[in-house]
Design a protein around this motif. Structure first.
Motif, short mmCIF file in Angstrom:
data_model
loop_
_atom_site.label_atom_id
_atom_site.label_comp_id
_atom_site.label_asym_id
_atom_site.label_seq_id
_atom_site.Cartn_x
_atom_site.Cartn_y
_atom_site.Cartn_z
N ASP A 1 0.92 -1.24 0.06
CA ASP A 1 -0.19 0.00 -0.07
C ASP A 1 0.78 1.34 -0.04
N LEU A 2 0.86 2.05 -1.04
CA LEU A 2 1.70 3.36 -0.92
C LEU A 2 1.49 4.31 -0.13
N THR A 3 0.24 4.41 0.28
CA THR A 3 -0.15 5.42 1.29
C THR A 3 0.39 5.01 2.60
N ARG A 4 0.06 3.76 3.14
CA ARG A 4 0.46 3.36 4.70
C ARG A 4 1.97 2.79 4.44
N GLN A 5 2.44 2.43 3.21
CA GLN A 5 3.58 1.98 3.13
C GLN A 5 3.83 0.68 4.01
N GLU A 6 2.80 -0.20 3.78
CA GLU A 6 2.67 -1.40 4.52
C GLU A 6 2.53 -2.75 3.68
N PHE A 7 3.00 -3.79 3.96
CA PHE A 7 2.80 -5.10 3.09
C PHE A 7 1.69 -5.96 3.51
N SER A 8 1.16 -6.62 2.59
CA SER A 8 0.30 -7.76 3.05
C SER A 8 0.35 -8.91 1.84
N ARG A 9 -0.31 -9.94 2.10
CA ARG A 9 -0.03 -11.20 1.08
C ARG A 9 -1.40 -11.70 0.82
N ILE A 10 -1.54 -12.07 -0.28
CA ILE A 10 -3.02 -12.67 -1.06
C ILE A 10 -2.75 -14.06 -1.47
N PRO A 11 -3.43 -14.93 -1.22
CA PRO A 11 -3.03 -16.23 -1.52
C PRO A 11 -3.68 -16.52 -3.06
N THR A 12 -3.17 -17.57 -3.65
CA THR A 12 -3.35 -17.94 -5.07
C THR A 12 -3.46 -19.39 -5.07
N PRO A 13 -4.14 -20.01 -6.29
CA PRO A 13 -4.33 -21.48 -6.19
C PRO A 13 -3.25 -22.12 -7.17
N LEU A 14 -1.97 -21.24 -7.59
CA LEU A 14 -1.27 -21.63 -8.43
C LEU A 14 -0.12 -22.38 -7.37
N ALA A 15 0.47 -23.42 -8.19
CA ALA A 15 1.55 -24.22 -7.50
C ALA A 15 2.96 -23.17 -7.50
N ASN A 16 3.96 -23.27 -6.58
CA ASN A 16 4.91 -22.57 -6.53
C ASN A 16 5.99 -22.72 -7.79
N ASN A 17 5.76 -23.62 -8.64
CA ASN A 17 6.72 -24.11 -9.78
C ASN A 17 5.95 -23.41 -11.03
N VAL A 18 4.95 -22.61 -10.89
CA VAL A 18 4.19 -22.08 -12.04
C VAL A 18 4.84 -20.72 -12.39
N TRP A 19 5.51 -20.36 -13.83
CA TRP A 19 5.66 -18.93 -13.98
C TRP A 19 4.46 -18.35 -14.73
N GLY A 20 4.29 -17.12 -13.99
CA GLY A 20 3.15 -16.55 -14.44
C GLY A 20 3.41 -15.07 -14.51
N GLU A 21 2.56 -14.03 -15.19
CA GLU A 21 2.37 -12.51 -15.18
C GLU A 21 1.49 -12.15 -14.55
N LEU A 22 1.55 -11.01 -13.74
CA LEU A 22 0.48 -10.64 -13.25
C LEU A 22 0.00 -9.28 -13.78
N TYR A 23 -1.48 -9.26 -13.98
CA TYR A 23 -2.20 -8.00 -14.81
C TYR A 23 -3.40 -7.54 -13.82
N ALA A 24 -3.72 -6.30 -14.32
CA ALA A 24 -4.92 -5.76 -13.63
C ALA A 24 -5.94 -5.82 -14.66
N MET A 25 -7.28 -6.83 -14.49
CA MET A 25 -8.14 -6.88 -15.43
C MET A 25 -9.71 -6.27 -14.91
N GLY A 26 -9.96 -5.22 -15.34
CA GLY A 26 -11.21 -4.56 -15.07
C GLY A 26 -11.37 -4.37 -13.53
N GLY A 27 -10.23 -4.03 -12.86
CA GLY A 27 -10.30 -3.78 -11.31
C GLY A 27 -9.97 -5.16 -10.55
N ASN A 28 -9.74 -6.21 -11.26
CA ASN A 28 -9.50 -7.39 -10.51
C ASN A 28 -7.96 -7.85 -10.78
#
Length: 383
Positions: A251-278
């Motif tokens: 968070d750029l205002t509070r300058q604090e970190f948080s974590r979000i879980p995903t269903p993807l295995a840790n050996n998967v290579w992926g790219e992150l995007y913003a899709m319609g606010g998601n």
């Protein structure tokens, strides 16, 4: 009376068409492209002050966002800044989009090979670019204004953090403080975890905010590029021996970190995007030629991730340029552009015409977009 209105009255007082209401003139100017506004700055001092006014800059930016005044940049990841640029309107209209060749470093001087320049993010018409070993700069490609914020060879930059060695980063806008911020995740020898610094364009200064999150034992692996959305910068991360990938958020205002879980295995290579606010992760399912989108439909809820499969006959992992509409993704792979509708499953190739001389279509596999704006790096955050 607002500062913008005062400057507008001063400008229109010198113009022959004084009967035109000031609000109408502001509205007209706010809808003009950047090139026109840059020319109008030369008309008079009053016009220059008006167009440079922070409130007008924000009004023009809102109009650009509303009208999707976008430029798409495509090229080879390892060859940036050598690139092709495409206009949004011509690309999505169904007509032939004619790519324009560009090969500038935005006027920046790098100590190393300029071809190694990397794209770190785009926000409100500004780009953040990085060139090894440690040059960082902000660029407005529409106005050609640049600002170097980290460099070994610029005598005008004072190094309070002279030991910084960027490896990953991010860029975004802190709306609460009206400030553009660059995040530098630093690689320090024999130091676990990585150190995090933030550059404030408003304050013109770097500050250390702490360490990048890790599991207490092994370094955190950051994968792909960052994404900025609503004042938060996100990275795909792998924490030690954890079985699944996660997303780390700052968070750029509070300058604090948080974590979000995903269903993807840790050996998967992926790219992150913003899709319609998601948030969305794109992955390649080897050896099948299936490209997968995983979309988080409810923020932070693991069970809300939805898989969208897309079959593409290509050898490389596609890159998503944009989501022109909520149900569409604009994808580039091996020099071909496609619009994929994930609601009805349709896939349509976009006609980009003839590729300029010197570019190999099959090697065009990287891209991003930026919004046209007159946001000024020298005065941003001071309005």
């Amino acid at each position: 009376m607002s500062p913008t209105r005062k400057k507008l009255e001063a400008a229109t007082r010198r113009q022959p068409n004084q009967h035109v209401p000031e609000d109408i003139i502001v509205e007209i100017l706010s809808r003009l492209p950047v090139k026109s506004l840059c020319r109008f700055k030369c008309v008079s001092k009053a016009w220059r002050n008006l167009i440079s006014d922070p409130q007008f800059v924000k009004l023009h930016l809102n109009q650009s966002i509303k009208s999707k005044r976008l430029t798409y940049v495509i090229g080879r990841l390892i060859d940036f800044p050598r690139r092709l640029e495409l206009d949004y309107d011509s690309l999505v209209s169904g007509h032939e989009a004619k790519p324009v060749a560009e090969h500038s470093s935005f006027g920046l001087k790098f100590s190393g090979n300029g071809l190694k320049m990397k794209f770190w993010g785009s926000c409100n018409g500004l780009l953040c670019v990085f060139a090894p070993p440690r040059t960082l700069a902000l660029v407005n490609p529409s106005t050609r204004e640049t600002k170097t914020i980290l460099s070994d060879h610029d005598p005008n930059i004072r190094f309070d953090f002279a030991f910084m060695h960027p490896i990953f980063g991010g860029f975004g806008y802190d709306s609460f403080n009206d400030d553009y911020k660059v995040v530098n995740i630093d690689s320090v020898a024999n130091h676990i975890p990585s150190v995090v610094y933030i550059y404030s364009l408003k304050n013109r200064a770097w500050s250390r905010i702490g360490d990048f999150p890790y599991d207490g034992r092994t370094p955190t692996s950051i994968r792909g590029y960052s994404v900025h959305m609503n004042g938060v910068v996100y990275w795909i991360t792998r924490f030690g021996s954890e079985p699944a990938l996660s997303i780390t958020a700052l968070d750029l205002t509070r300058q604090e970190f948080s974590r979000i879980p995903t269903p993807l295995a840790n050996n998967v290579w992926g790219e992150l995007y913003a899709m319609g606010g998601n948030l969305c992760i794109g992955t390649r399912d080897y050896p099948q030629e299936v490209y997968e989108f995983w979309v988080m439909e409810i923020y932070g809820v693991l069970e809300s991730w939805r898989r969208i499969g897309l079959t593409l006959d290509c050898g490389n992992v596609p890159s998503v340029l944009d989501f022109p509409r909520s149900e569409e993704a604009l994808i580039i792979t091996e020099g071909s552009l496609f619009i994929y509708n994930h609601r009805n499953g349709s896939l349509k190739e976009v006609n980009i015409g003839e590729i300029p001389t010197g570019y190999t279509k099959a090697l065009l596999n990287f891209g991003f977009s930026y919004m046209e704006s007159i946001v000024a790096l020298q005065t941003a955050g001071q309005g």
